[in-house]
Design a protein around this motif. Sequence first.
Motif, PDB file in Angstrom:
ATOM      1  N   ASP A 124     -10.415 -13.693 -31.773  1.00  0.00           N
ATOM      2  CA  ASP A 124     -11.215 -12.901 -30.840  1.00  0.00           C
ATOM      3  C   ASP A 124     -11.255 -13.581 -29.476  1.00  0.00           C
ATOM      4  O   ASP A 124     -11.305 -14.801 -29.395  1.00  0.00           O
ATOM      5  CB  ASP A 124     -12.663 -12.776 -31.345  1.00  0.00           C
ATOM      6  CG  ASP A 124     -12.774 -11.893 -32.577  1.00  0.00           C
ATOM      7  OD1 ASP A 124     -11.726 -11.555 -33.150  1.00  0.00           O
ATOM      8  OD2 ASP A 124     -13.904 -11.559 -32.955  1.00  0.00           O
ATOM      9  N   TRP A 125     -11.221 -12.772 -28.431  1.00  0.00           N
ATOM     10  CA  TRP A 125     -11.381 -13.369 -27.120  1.00  0.00           C
ATOM     11  C   TRP A 125     -12.015 -12.400 -26.137  1.00  0.00           C
ATOM     12  O   TRP A 125     -12.118 -11.202 -26.414  1.00  0.00           O
ATOM     13  CB  TRP A 125     -10.049 -13.889 -26.592  1.00  0.00           C
ATOM     14  CG  TRP A 125      -9.206 -12.945 -25.790  1.00  0.00           C
ATOM     15  CD1 TRP A 125      -9.166 -12.852 -24.430  1.00  0.00           C
ATOM     16  CD2 TRP A 125      -8.260 -11.979 -26.269  1.00  0.00           C
ATOM     17  NE1 TRP A 125      -8.259 -11.905 -24.033  1.00  0.00           N
ATOM     18  CE2 TRP A 125      -7.684 -11.347 -25.151  1.00  0.00           C
ATOM     19  CE3 TRP A 125      -7.840 -11.583 -27.543  1.00  0.00           C
ATOM     20  CZ2 TRP A 125      -6.719 -10.338 -25.254  1.00  0.00           C
ATOM     21  CZ3 TRP A 125      -6.877 -10.582 -27.644  1.00  0.00           C
ATOM     22  CH2 TRP A 125      -6.327  -9.976 -26.516  1.00  0.00           C
ATOM     23  N   TYR A 126     -12.465 -12.959 -24.990  1.00  0.00           N
ATOM     24  CA  TYR A 126     -12.978 -12.122 -23.907  1.00  0.00           C
ATOM     25  C   TYR A 126     -12.533 -12.771 -22.604  1.00  0.00           C
ATOM     26  O   TYR A 126     -12.178 -13.963 -22.582  1.00  0.00           O
ATOM     27  CB  TYR A 126     -14.513 -12.029 -23.943  1.00  0.00           C
ATOM     28  CG  TYR A 126     -15.193 -13.368 -23.829  1.00  0.00           C
ATOM     29  CD1 TYR A 126     -15.587 -14.067 -24.958  1.00  0.00           C
ATOM     30  CD2 TYR A 126     -15.422 -13.947 -22.576  1.00  0.00           C
ATOM     31  CE1 TYR A 126     -16.177 -15.303 -24.850  1.00  0.00           C
ATOM     32  CE2 TYR A 126     -16.012 -15.189 -22.463  1.00  0.00           C
ATOM     33  CZ  TYR A 126     -16.387 -15.868 -23.608  1.00  0.00           C
ATOM     34  OH  TYR A 126     -16.962 -17.097 -23.507  1.00  0.00           O
ATOM     35  N   ASP A 127     -12.530 -12.019 -21.542  1.00  0.00           N
ATOM     36  CA  ASP A 127     -12.143 -12.586 -20.254  1.00  0.00           C
ATOM     37  C   ASP A 127     -12.644 -11.664 -19.140  1.00  0.00           C
ATOM     38  O   ASP A 127     -12.835 -10.460 -19.363  1.00  0.00           O
ATOM     39  CB  ASP A 127     -10.613 -12.707 -20.184  1.00  0.00           C
ATOM     40  CG  ASP A 127     -10.178 -13.827 -19.239  1.00  0.00           C
ATOM     41  OD1 ASP A 127     -11.052 -14.416 -18.576  1.00  0.00           O
ATOM     42  OD2 ASP A 127      -8.969 -14.097 -19.173  1.00  0.00           O
ATOM     43  N   TYR A 150     -17.284  -5.796 -27.257  1.00  0.00           N
ATOM     44  CA  TYR A 150     -17.485  -6.707 -28.385  1.00  0.00           C
ATOM     45  C   TYR A 150     -16.326  -6.569 -29.353  1.00  0.00           C
ATOM     46  O   TYR A 150     -15.547  -5.616 -29.255  1.00  0.00           O
ATOM     47  CB  TYR A 150     -18.806  -6.361 -29.096  1.00  0.00           C
ATOM     48  CG  TYR A 150     -18.876  -4.902 -29.478  1.00  0.00           C
ATOM     49  CD1 TYR A 150     -19.318  -3.953 -28.560  1.00  0.00           C
ATOM     50  CD2 TYR A 150     -18.414  -4.470 -30.717  1.00  0.00           C
ATOM     51  CE1 TYR A 150     -19.325  -2.600 -28.881  1.00  0.00           C
ATOM     52  CE2 TYR A 150     -18.419  -3.123 -31.041  1.00  0.00           C
ATOM     53  CZ  TYR A 150     -18.878  -2.190 -30.116  1.00  0.00           C
ATOM     54  OH  TYR A 150     -18.855  -0.863 -30.420  1.00  0.00           O
ATOM     55  N   THR A 151     -16.239  -7.478 -30.292  1.00  0.00           N
ATOM     56  CA  THR A 151     -15.270  -7.323 -31.378  1.00  0.00           C
ATOM     57  C   THR A 151     -15.999  -6.860 -32.628  1.00  0.00           C
ATOM     58  O   THR A 151     -17.229  -6.943 -32.712  1.00  0.00           O
ATOM     59  CB  THR A 151     -14.523  -8.636 -31.660  1.00  0.00           C
ATOM     60  OG1 THR A 151     -15.490  -9.661 -31.880  1.00  0.00           O
ATOM     61  CG2 THR A 151     -13.641  -9.018 -30.478  1.00  0.00           C
ATOM     62  N   ALA A 209     -16.888 -11.831 -30.619  1.00  0.00           N
ATOM     63  CA  ALA A 209     -16.886 -12.066 -29.180  1.00  0.00           C
ATOM     64  C   ALA A 209     -17.673 -10.920 -28.547  1.00  0.00           C
ATOM     65  O   ALA A 209     -17.497  -9.762 -28.932  1.00  0.00           O
ATOM     66  CB  ALA A 209     -15.463 -12.104 -28.641  1.00  0.00           C
ATOM     67  N   VAL A 210     -18.587 -11.237 -27.649  1.00  0.00           N
ATOM     68  CA  VAL A 210     -19.370 -10.208 -26.954  1.00  0.00           C
ATOM     69  C   VAL A 210     -19.340 -10.510 -25.462  1.00  0.00           C
ATOM     70  O   VAL A 210     -19.509 -11.651 -25.044  1.00  0.00           O
ATOM     71  CB  VAL A 210     -20.854 -10.204 -27.389  1.00  0.00           C
ATOM     72  CG1 VAL A 210     -21.535  -8.919 -26.920  1.00  0.00           C
ATOM     73  CG2 VAL A 210     -21.016 -10.368 -28.871  1.00  0.00           C
ATOM     74  N   LEU A 211     -19.143  -9.454 -24.699  1.00  0.00           N
ATOM     75  CA  LEU A 211     -19.169  -9.578 -23.240  1.00  0.00           C
ATOM     76  C   LEU A 211     -20.126  -8.501 -22.738  1.00  0.00           C
ATOM     77  O   LEU A 211     -20.013  -7.342 -23.129  1.00  0.00           O
ATOM     78  CB  LEU A 211     -17.758  -9.359 -22.688  1.00  0.00           C
ATOM     79  CG  LEU A 211     -17.569  -9.294 -21.173  1.00  0.00           C
ATOM     80  CD1 LEU A 211     -17.962 -10.604 -20.513  1.00  0.00           C
ATOM     81  CD2 LEU A 211     -16.113  -8.945 -20.828  1.00  0.00           C
ATOM     82  N   ALA A 212     -21.107  -8.906 -21.924  1.00  0.00           N
ATOM     83  CA  ALA A 212     -22.047  -7.927 -21.359  1.00  0.00           C
ATOM     84  C   ALA A 212     -21.956  -7.983 -19.845  1.00  0.00           C
ATOM     85  O   ALA A 212     -21.861  -9.060 -19.256  1.00  0.00           O
ATOM     86  CB  ALA A 212     -23.471  -8.230 -21.824  1.00  0.00           C
TER      87      ALA A 212
END
Lengths: 666, 122
Positions: free
Chosen positions: A344-347, A479-480, A530-533
């Motif tokens: 899992d990743w975020y960017d 999110y994943t 992975a969560v990105l807000a």
Amino acid sequence: MLRGEALGRLVEAAPIGIVTLDSTHRILAWNTYAAEILGADEQEVLGTSVFDLFGSGQHAALGELLARTGQPHPGSQPVLLCRPRAGAEQFIEVNSAQVSIGPEEQGHLVILDDVSERVLGDRALRRAEQAQTFLAEAGALLDTSPDPVQTLQRIASLAVPARAELCVIDLLSDTGAIIGVASAAVDPAFAGALEKIRQSYPLDPEGEHPVARVLRSGQAVRLEQMTDETYRRIAHDPEHLALMRGLRYHAALVAPLTARGRTFGAISLLAIDPARRYAAEDLAVLLDVARRAALALDNARLYAREHRIAETLQRSLLPARLPQVPGLRFAARYEPGEGDVGGDWYDVIPLPDGRIGCVVGDIVGRGIDAASVMGQLRNAVRVYALERSSAAEVVKAVDGLAESLGDGRMATLLYTVIDRAGEVIEICSAGHPPALLIDPDGGVRYLASGRSTPVGIGDADRHIGASEPFPDGSALIMYTDGLIERRGETLDCGLARLARAAGEGPADPSRLIAEVLARLGSDERPDDVAVLAIRSVSISHDLRLTVPADPRRVAEIRRSLRHWLESRIEDEELYDVLLASSEACANVVQHAYALRRGAIEVEAELRDGELSILVRDRGRWRTDHVSSRGRGTVVMNAAMDEVRVSTGEAGTEVLLRRRLRAAVAA
Amino acid sequence: MTGVPVNHRSFEGCVLIDLPGDLDFASVDDVTQTLEEILGEASSPIVIDLSQTTFLDSAGISLLYELRNSLRMRDQALRLVIPEITIIRRALVLSGAADSFRIFGSVAEACAGVEQALEPPA
């Protein structure tokens, strides 16, 4: 009736052992079968006491039988006696009757039957059944348990009381010490006594203790008959000896825990019940369990090491910090699952045209491989995001690359481009769970548009993009699937719970993520998350307050300012602004209050990353009431870029300005 | 609106005072008066615990300076307890007062610090 020789021949030929005894229990005669059962010549035994045929442990039972048959109403209940016979035990069922052997003398007729086969057969069957149960249960535990040390404890419990009065499992520590990690006992006193021994006398890895010997040699040990001599050899001192004697175990089995050529522990079974014997097959059963346990433990050890490496790799590939962008606030979290690390990743990628690319992705598969593929795709997204303008074009390019990597790995991926100025976002989802949009009024909905299938399965052209409005004050959660998946629950349930948690959550993105993770978390999160807000905050926004000119009301102004600012700026900047504003208010309020003036006004605005706060009273300024507020001025000047205090007929006015750090960085 | 409660007790040979609430120009007069009553007879080292304090402005900082100075006249030590990354610490830093006080992260450290710092009278 048969008499004389006829009877003699019959007795001689009877398929049962018959012995006659005189009144003092000396053997007078026996038949062939008795000789065969007892394995002795008639000449040797004639005239000897029948008790000599059996070990002293059996004398009480035999004596009781003979005494019983001396009574006028002899019992017919035979007794089972046991005597050693080459390599095994012989079980003889014995009955007796009183007979006249002379005119004045009463003797015994003793009937013997060798029932060893039956007894041992039963016993072997029972043992085999127990062994099978033990093996099956231990095997099931080892196959399913994620925590091998806990499993060892349960294996120890399974061994008791079926196979031992006391079971101990020791492991060799990294420093070479022998550490008891699990034990079970039929009587808590045994476990307590053992614990005391182990605490006072830690096993010496170089010593004579059977566990130490097994750990050194890797060879199992069966101690059939522990004697005081054995205890003395093992004991460190008289107190140790006393403790061991107190435990009274007379037999033991110790099997090594060996896997991949390395012996790292031992399982010991101790017999305290005098009736328990350890045979070779008991050791074989224990060895079988020990082998499986060792393999499971060693697998867990290797797995834990691999997991650590993968997690380190995973974290090293995630952005160390997210960019600062005016009008947008970001927060992200990566939480490893309880299983193997995933991909899992975020960017967050600031684009040349001022828009912001945001991505969350999930490589199918786990472990080090998945984490390294994740690294490749993450870099690919960064490169293509800068090269291509539309979200769908970026995903298509990533898909082309994923396919060319050629290892058949799929990934789901959600890429959004946020246009802060146009208050719109562009979305392209490659088989990824939908982003959640939170409206400025707290309403929530999932963005289902712009969706296609995962990357890495060919036909990169199918990806499509879609646009959605993203007005000031909106928030987006990407999110994943680990976030919404829970064992035994449908995805829809997870989606509904996420929507509810996010809709009721705080405005600040990192607090929002913490809240969502807390509310959707469970003790057993199998997958990583992975969560990105992202929250869009107004670039220009005003706050206006009017409060009575009372020193005690300044705390209220601070609270309002804090509330207005805290979702827009970081804590440390917030502290500075609150400290400076408070000094400004104190400055104004003190003068106004002394004059019994009605109210003070606070106007704050945030435009393009610059914060300005104006504090003034409504009233006349009196020059004869100037108190020194030197320290307050120091604080204001240290906290703000610009401080202007003006006094005049209309009253006092303090203007504070500060360029916010987020805007400076952008 | 209520003022700031001034709680004090003996702890590890010190007088430990905590001030939960906003220590600002609105509350500082009352707090000063109460502190004077408490400290009038005390001869032990004084530990002011600001970890429950929610705000500190320049008036509050002036109070701390006055307290420090009057204790110094009596050869009495003053220690402040201020956890890191709080608005209270930031206030002392911005006002330039951080170097003028002995600041500790916790009550235990402050009391231990007092013990160590006890010097024979010159």
